[in-house]
Design a protein around this motif. Structure first.
Motif, PDB file in Angstrom:
ATOM      1  N   SER A  10       7.726  -5.256   4.551  1.00  0.00           N
ATOM      2  CA  SER A  10       6.881  -4.605   5.569  1.00  0.00           C
ATOM      3  C   SER A  10       6.854  -5.409   6.870  1.00  0.00           C
ATOM      4  O   SER A  10       6.593  -6.610   6.873  1.00  0.00           O
ATOM      5  CB  SER A  10       5.462  -4.451   4.994  1.00  0.00           C
ATOM      6  OG  SER A  10       4.485  -4.931   5.881  1.00  0.00           O
ATOM      7  N   PRO A  11       7.119  -4.748   8.005  1.00  0.00           N
ATOM      8  CA  PRO A  11       7.079  -5.470   9.284  1.00  0.00           C
ATOM      9  C   PRO A  11       5.703  -6.060   9.585  1.00  0.00           C
ATOM     10  O   PRO A  11       5.607  -7.108  10.213  1.00  0.00           O
ATOM     11  CB  PRO A  11       7.441  -4.404  10.329  1.00  0.00           C
ATOM     12  CG  PRO A  11       7.731  -3.150   9.597  1.00  0.00           C
ATOM     13  CD  PRO A  11       7.509  -3.344   8.136  1.00  0.00           C
ATOM     14  N   ASN A  12       4.655  -5.392   9.132  1.00  0.00           N
ATOM     15  CA  ASN A  12       3.310  -5.925   9.380  1.00  0.00           C
ATOM     16  C   ASN A  12       3.071  -7.195   8.566  1.00  0.00           C
ATOM     17  O   ASN A  12       2.431  -8.139   9.043  1.00  0.00           O
ATOM     18  CB  ASN A  12       2.263  -4.851   9.063  1.00  0.00           C
ATOM     19  CG  ASN A  12       2.405  -3.651   9.984  1.00  0.00           C
ATOM     20  OD1 ASN A  12       2.296  -3.788  11.189  1.00  0.00           O
ATOM     21  ND2 ASN A  12       2.704  -2.493   9.421  1.00  0.00           N
ATOM     22  N   ARG A  15       5.052  -9.968  10.273  1.00  0.00           N
ATOM     23  CA  ARG A  15       4.341 -10.483  11.460  1.00  0.00           C
ATOM     24  C   ARG A  15       3.366 -11.589  11.038  1.00  0.00           C
ATOM     25  O   ARG A  15       3.347 -12.669  11.633  1.00  0.00           O
ATOM     26  CB  ARG A  15       3.590  -9.330  12.126  1.00  0.00           C
ATOM     27  CG  ARG A  15       2.743  -9.779  13.300  1.00  0.00           C
ATOM     28  CD  ARG A  15       2.039  -8.588  13.948  1.00  0.00           C
ATOM     29  NE  ARG A  15       2.986  -7.608  14.414  1.00  0.00           N
ATOM     30  CZ  ARG A  15       3.071  -6.359  13.949  1.00  0.00           C
ATOM     31  NH1 ARG A  15       2.231  -5.929  13.040  1.00  0.00           N
ATOM     32  NH2 ARG A  15       3.986  -5.534  14.406  1.00  0.00           N
ATOM     33  N   LEU A  34       3.910  -2.111  -2.937  1.00  0.00           N
ATOM     34  CA  LEU A  34       3.568  -0.813  -2.337  1.00  0.00           C
ATOM     35  C   LEU A  34       4.181   0.334  -3.123  1.00  0.00           C
ATOM     36  O   LEU A  34       3.613   1.430  -3.179  1.00  0.00           O
ATOM     37  CB  LEU A  34       4.042  -0.754  -0.881  1.00  0.00           C
ATOM     38  CG  LEU A  34       3.417  -1.725   0.126  1.00  0.00           C
ATOM     39  CD1 LEU A  34       3.887  -1.385   1.539  1.00  0.00           C
ATOM     40  CD2 LEU A  34       1.910  -1.722   0.070  1.00  0.00           C
ATOM     41  N   GLN A  39      -1.579  -1.404  -3.379  1.00  0.00           N
ATOM     42  CA  GLN A  39      -2.500  -1.508  -2.228  1.00  0.00           C
ATOM     43  C   GLN A  39      -3.719  -0.613  -2.389  1.00  0.00           C
ATOM     44  O   GLN A  39      -4.716  -0.791  -1.688  1.00  0.00           O
ATOM     45  CB  GLN A  39      -1.747  -1.190  -0.915  1.00  0.00           C
ATOM     46  CG  GLN A  39      -1.470   0.266  -0.630  1.00  0.00           C
ATOM     47  CD  GLN A  39      -0.216   0.797  -1.334  1.00  0.00           C
ATOM     48  OE1 GLN A  39       0.222   0.253  -2.342  1.00  0.00           O
ATOM     49  NE2 GLN A  39       0.344   1.873  -0.815  1.00  0.00           N
ATOM     50  N   LYS A  40      -3.617   0.361  -3.303  1.00  0.00           N
ATOM     51  CA  LYS A  40      -4.740   1.302  -3.485  1.00  0.00           C
ATOM     52  C   LYS A  40      -5.585   0.950  -4.706  1.00  0.00           C
ATOM     53  O   LYS A  40      -6.501   1.692  -5.064  1.00  0.00           O
ATOM     54  CB  LYS A  40      -4.197   2.724  -3.602  1.00  0.00           C
ATOM     55  CG  LYS A  40      -3.525   3.157  -2.299  1.00  0.00           C
ATOM     56  CD  LYS A  40      -2.998   4.564  -2.343  1.00  0.00           C
ATOM     57  CE  LYS A  40      -2.398   4.916  -0.981  1.00  0.00           C
ATOM     58  NZ  LYS A  40      -1.302   5.828  -1.037  1.00  0.00           N
ATOM     59  N   ALA A  51      -6.567  -0.383   2.439  1.00  0.00           N
ATOM     60  CA  ALA A  51      -5.434  -0.198   1.512  1.00  0.00           C
ATOM     61  C   ALA A  51      -4.084  -0.308   2.218  1.00  0.00           C
ATOM     62  O   ALA A  51      -3.166   0.471   1.955  1.00  0.00           O
ATOM     63  CB  ALA A  51      -5.556   1.126   0.753  1.00  0.00           C
ATOM     64  N   ARG A  52      -3.991  -1.266   3.136  1.00  0.00           N
ATOM     65  CA  ARG A  52      -2.709  -1.532   3.807  1.00  0.00           C
ATOM     66  C   ARG A  52      -2.429  -3.019   3.739  1.00  0.00           C
ATOM     67  O   ARG A  52      -3.367  -3.832   3.671  1.00  0.00           O
ATOM     68  CB  ARG A  52      -2.760  -1.115   5.279  1.00  0.00           C
ATOM     69  CG  ARG A  52      -2.929   0.372   5.490  1.00  0.00           C
ATOM     70  CD  ARG A  52      -2.776   0.742   6.956  1.00  0.00           C
ATOM     71  NE  ARG A  52      -2.937   2.175   7.118  1.00  0.00           N
ATOM     72  CZ  ARG A  52      -4.079   2.761   7.450  1.00  0.00           C
ATOM     73  NH1 ARG A  52      -5.156   2.038   7.686  1.00  0.00           N
ATOM     74  NH2 ARG A  52      -4.157   4.073   7.561  1.00  0.00           N
ATOM     75  N   VAL A  53      -1.154  -3.376   3.803  1.00  0.00           N
ATOM     76  CA  VAL A  53      -0.795  -4.787   3.865  1.00  0.00           C
ATOM     77  C   VAL A  53      -0.478  -5.149   5.313  1.00  0.00           C
ATOM     78  O   VAL A  53      -0.002  -4.297   6.078  1.00  0.00           O
ATOM     79  CB  VAL A  53       0.413  -5.098   2.954  1.00  0.00           C
ATOM     80  CG1 VAL A  53       0.039  -4.970   1.496  1.00  0.00           C
ATOM     81  CG2 VAL A  53       1.645  -4.259   3.290  1.00  0.00           C
ATOM     82  N   PRO A  54      -0.723  -6.420   5.685  1.00  0.00           N
ATOM     83  CA  PRO A  54      -1.133  -7.551   4.848  1.00  0.00           C
ATOM     84  C   PRO A  54      -2.653  -7.758   4.840  1.00  0.00           C
ATOM     85  O   PRO A  54      -3.382  -7.092   5.568  1.00  0.00           O
ATOM     86  CB  PRO A  54      -0.472  -8.725   5.577  1.00  0.00           C
ATOM     87  CG  PRO A  54      -0.576  -8.337   7.023  1.00  0.00           C
ATOM     88  CD  PRO A  54      -0.390  -6.840   7.063  1.00  0.00           C
ATOM     89  N   GLU A  65      -5.431  -6.714   9.123  1.00  0.00           N
ATOM     90  CA  GLU A  65      -4.778  -6.371  10.400  1.00  0.00           C
ATOM     91  C   GLU A  65      -3.915  -7.579  10.805  1.00  0.00           C
ATOM     92  O   GLU A  65      -4.421  -8.669  11.116  1.00  0.00           O
ATOM     93  CB  GLU A  65      -5.761  -6.001  11.518  1.00  0.00           C
ATOM     94  CG  GLU A  65      -6.288  -4.572  11.409  1.00  0.00           C
ATOM     95  CD  GLU A  65      -5.216  -3.494  11.629  1.00  0.00           C
ATOM     96  OE1 GLU A  65      -4.269  -3.715  12.397  1.00  0.00           O
ATOM     97  OE2 GLU A  65      -5.329  -2.422  11.007  1.00  0.00           O
ATOM     98  N   SER A  66      -2.617  -7.317  10.819  1.00  0.00           N
ATOM     99  CA  SER A  66      -1.667  -8.416  11.020  1.00  0.00           C
ATOM    100  C   SER A  66      -1.848  -9.122  12.369  1.00  0.00           C
ATOM    101  O   SER A  66      -1.683 -10.343  12.467  1.00  0.00           O
ATOM    102  CB  SER A  66      -0.232  -7.904  10.870  1.00  0.00           C
ATOM    103  OG  SER A  66       0.004  -6.848  11.782  1.00  0.00           O
TER     104      SER A  66
HETATM  105  N1  LIG Z   1      -2.179  -2.061  11.679  1.00  0.00           N
HETATM  106  C1  LIG Z   1      -1.929  -2.573  10.367  1.00  0.00           C
HETATM  107  C2  LIG Z   1      -0.842  -1.712   9.732  1.00  0.00           C
HETATM  108  C3  LIG Z   1      -0.636  -2.062   8.272  1.00  0.00           C
HETATM  109  C4  LIG Z   1       0.291  -1.074   7.581  1.00  0.00           C
HETATM  110  O1  LIG Z   1       0.390   0.115   7.958  1.00  0.00           O
HETATM  111  N2  LIG Z   1       0.994  -1.563   6.547  1.00  0.00           N
HETATM  112  C5  LIG Z   1       1.862  -0.707   5.788  1.00  0.00           C
HETATM  113  C6  LIG Z   1       3.136  -1.463   5.388  1.00  0.00           C
HETATM  114  S1  LIG Z   1       4.131  -1.900   6.779  1.00  0.00           S
HETATM  115  C7  LIG Z   1       1.180  -0.300   4.496  1.00  0.00           C
HETATM  116  O2  LIG Z   1       0.392  -1.049   3.941  1.00  0.00           O
HETATM  117  N3  LIG Z   1       1.498   0.895   3.990  1.00  0.00           N
HETATM  118  C8  LIG Z   1       1.025   1.325   2.711  1.00  0.00           C
HETATM  119  C9  LIG Z   1       0.111   2.503   2.779  1.00  0.00           C
HETATM  120  O3  LIG Z   1      -0.222   2.941   3.896  1.00  0.00           O
HETATM  121  O4  LIG Z   1      -0.258   2.989   1.706  1.00  0.00           O
HETATM  122  C10 LIG Z   1      -1.506  -4.051  10.448  1.00  0.00           C
HETATM  123  O5  LIG Z   1      -0.928  -4.426  11.481  1.00  0.00           O
HETATM  124  O6  LIG Z   1      -1.795  -4.838   9.539  1.00  0.00           O
END
Ligand SMILES: N[C@@H](CCC(=O)N[C@@H](CS)C(=O)NCC(=O)O)C(=O)O
Length: 202
Positions: A10-12, A15, A34, A39-40, A51-54, A65-66
């Motif tokens: 994941s790019p986030n 980062r 994922l 994440q959920k 529920a998002r990484v990281p 929030e990265s």
């Molecule tokens: N704005 C958030 C974006 C995080 C994000 O969207 N991460 C994606 C992976 S790159 C994720 O967790 N996707 C899984 C999902 O949405 O279920 C950040 O910068 O941390």
């Protein structure tokens, strides 16, 4: 010791890792799968309720929030000079990081979703076309700002570079033609040739 939870591709996540690597702050990395929907699940959502990484944990402090994570680690390692040191640097760093978070990253994610991630029947070509136009709208100003410069803000690598670069390294896979933006291409090559980037992508 800082604990970083994320998904390596994941790019986030990249980062946040790159920020930690450049700051030289020791951390342990925990994989959040994922693909399996980890994440959920409640254990991860206790760290990041979106529920998002990281997500990062430093003692009893949790942060998600990265971009927030790299700002935090820049502050932990002030000697590395990754963060702003003047009002104008603070403004410029915020400008690029907000542009990245609001426009560049989401549109790259949209192109990825609608060309690769989603099943074909769910892909919407119109969103890809719009996403490409929005990405170009970021890349033009970025290219102009990098003319004659090594890094975006000041004469040193900052969290601005760390923040904007990771999603752009997916450009080739997404058929975003970066050769139209020679300063961006040279800047990305500088960043991705660093040992810190190689460790994140190793
Ligand atoms: N704005 C958030 C974006 C995080 C994000 O969207 N991460 C994606 C992976 S790159 C994720 O967790 N996707 C899984 C999902 O949405 O279920 C950040 O910068 O941390």
């Amino acid at each position: 010791m800082i604990e970083l939870h994320g998904f390596p591709m994941s790019p986030n996540t990249k980062r946040a890792r790159l920020g930690l690597e450049e700051a030289g702050v020791p951390y342990t990395f925990h994989d959040v799968d994922l693909m399996a929907g980890a994440q959920k699940q409640p254990p991860y959502m206790a760290l990041n309720p979106t529920a998002r990484v990281p997500a990062m944990v430093d003692g009893d402090y949790k942060l998600w929030e990265s971009n927030a994570i790299i700002e935090y680690v820049a502050d932990l390692a002030k000697d590395k000079r990754l963060g702003p040191e003047t009002a104008k640097e603070r403004g410029d760093i915020a400008k690029w990081m907000f542009m990245g978070a609001a426009h560049l990253s989401p549109n790259i994610a949209r192109i990825f979703a609608h060309t690769i991630r989603l099943p074909e029947e769910k892909r919407l070509p119109q969103l890809v076309t719009e996403g490409r136009a929005e990405v170009d709208r970021c890349l033009g100003p970025l290219d102009a700002a990098l003319a004659g410069k090594t890094w975006l803000v000041g004469e040193r690598l900052t969290i601005t570079d760390i923040s904007l670069a990771p999603p752009l390294t997916a450009a080739a896979m997404l058929q975003i033609d970066l050769s139209r933006f020679s300063n961006v291409t040279a800047w990305l090559a500088r960043l991705t040739s660093r040992d810190t980037w190689k460790r994140v992508n190793g």
